[in-house]
Design an enzyme around this catalytic site. Structure first.
Site, PDB file in Angstrom:
ATOM      1  N   ASN A 107       0.850  -1.192   0.000  1.00 59.20           N
ATOM      2  CA  ASN A 107       0.000   0.000   0.000  1.00 59.20           C
ATOM      3  C   ASN A 107       0.883   1.239   0.000  1.00 59.20           C
ATOM      4  OD1 ASN A 107      -2.422   1.571   0.261  1.00 59.20           O
ATOM      5  ND2 ASN A 107      -1.940   1.870   2.425  1.00 59.20           N
ATOM      6  N   HIS A 109       0.775   5.221   1.312  1.00 56.60           N
ATOM      7  CA  HIS A 109       0.033   6.117   2.200  1.00 56.60           C
ATOM      8  C   HIS A 109       0.713   7.482   2.144  1.00 56.60           C
ATOM      9  CE1 HIS A 109      -2.586   7.123   5.548  1.00 56.60           C
ATOM     10  NE2 HIS A 109      -1.559   7.783   6.054  1.00 56.60           N
ATOM     11  N   ASP A 150      -2.803   0.459   7.929  1.00 50.10           N
ATOM     12  CA  ASP A 150      -1.559   1.251   7.885  1.00 50.10           C
ATOM     13  C   ASP A 150      -0.493   0.786   8.873  1.00 50.10           C
ATOM     14  OD1 ASP A 150      -2.661   2.860   5.894  1.00 50.10           O
ATOM     15  OD2 ASP A 150      -3.435   4.326   7.325  1.00 50.10           O
TER      16      ASP A 150
HETATM   17  C1  GAR Z   1      -2.713   8.929  -2.846  1.00 47.99           C
HETATM   18  O1  GAR Z   1      -2.228  10.123  -2.277  1.00 47.99           O
HETATM   19  C2  GAR Z   1      -2.526   7.790  -1.865  1.00 47.99           C
HETATM   20  O2  GAR Z   1      -1.345   7.893  -1.105  1.00 47.99           O
HETATM   21  C3  GAR Z   1      -3.734   7.960  -0.995  1.00 47.99           C
HETATM   22  O3  GAR Z   1      -4.769   8.280  -1.891  1.00 47.99           O
HETATM   23  C4  GAR Z   1      -4.224   8.997  -3.002  1.00 47.99           C
HETATM   24  C5  GAR Z   1      -4.693   8.338  -4.281  1.00 47.99           C
HETATM   25  O4  GAR Z   1      -4.347   9.105  -5.399  1.00 47.99           O
HETATM   26  N1  GAR Z   1      -4.005   6.783  -0.247  1.00 47.99           N
HETATM   27  C6  GAR Z   1      -4.515   6.798   0.981  1.00 47.99           C
HETATM   28  O5  GAR Z   1      -4.836   7.816   1.546  1.00 47.99           O
HETATM   29  C7  GAR Z   1      -4.675   5.428   1.616  1.00 47.99           C
HETATM   30  N2  GAR Z   1      -4.865   5.552   3.014  1.00 47.99           N
HETATM   31  P1  GAR Z   1      -4.427   8.509  -6.865  1.00 47.99           P
HETATM   32  O6  GAR Z   1      -5.820   7.892  -7.022  1.00 47.99           O
HETATM   33  O7  GAR Z   1      -4.247   9.690  -7.756  1.00 47.99           O
HETATM   34  O8  GAR Z   1      -3.349   7.491  -7.018  1.00 47.99           O
END
Ligand code: GAR
Length: 196
Positions: A107, A109, A150
């Protein structure tokens, strides 16, 4: 060459960054599928453009929890992969899936875990919390997925500065830029280490 499957819920910029690196030959992997819980998201558009099979599996398509979990696991049986990559997947994975792929689910984060992780910390909320806490640095973390949100083993982190005039959106953009670089590199390193 190893096989990956991706799970995403949103815009899919991380998914696209990974697929682009595969296309450019930097990441020697094949992407076998995209699973999404949001049939209309940007990630689905990217998958369609690249001819990657899409599975829309959500509470809408599978209102029964047991059927929902069965459908997720069935994808892994139908299209086995070496690594499952969560790229902005905003739903907790069922335990059966985590148990099916021990140490094989990654994952990303958008904070320096263990800070600003866990329930409620996703997307823009993470950056709002970082600013509210007056942190001077933030940045993405790539980690293995365990049954607790996480909390799996951290594989990589990269720091970026938090600027005095940052908004949640400007900080998000700075972190996201680094996500697009750190994720494929970590997938490559970890995926290759499993093949040795
Ligand atoms: C990213 O910033 C990722 O790190 C976050 O969502 C966004 C997705 O962006 N993930 C989380 O917050 C998971 N807890 P994307 O759809 O443009 O890749």
């Amino acid at each position: 060459m190893f096989k990956i499957g991706v799970m995403a819920s949103g815009g899919g910029s991380n998914f696209k960054a990974i697929i682009d690196r595969i296309g450019e030959g930097d990441l020697e992997a094949q992407c076998k599928f995209l699973i999404t819980n949001n049939g209309g998201c940007g990630a689905v558009n990217h998958a369609t453009t690249y001819g990657i099979p899409v599975y829309h599996i959500s509470g809408k398509t599978h209102p029964d929890e047991a059927e929902y979990e069965k459908a997720l696991c069935a994808v892994l049986d139908e299209r086995p992969v070496d690594l499952l990559i969560l790229a902005g997947y905003m739903k907790k994975l069922p335990d059966c899936l985590v148990e099916k792929m021990p140490d094989r689910i990654l994952n990303i984060h958008p904070s320096l875990l263990p800070k600003f992780g866990g329930k409620g910390f996703w997307g823009l909320h993470v950056h709002e919390a970082v600013l509210a806490a007056h942190e001077t640095e933030s940045g993405p973390t790539v980690h293995l997925v365990s049954s607790e949100i996480d909390q799996g083993r951290i594989l990589a982190q990269r720091k970026v500065p938090v600027m005095p005039d940052d908004t949640p959106a400007s900080l998000q953009a700075r972190v996201l830029e680094q996500e697009h670089d750190i994720y494929w590199r970590t997938i490559k390193e970890y995926g290759e280490s499993l093949q040795k």
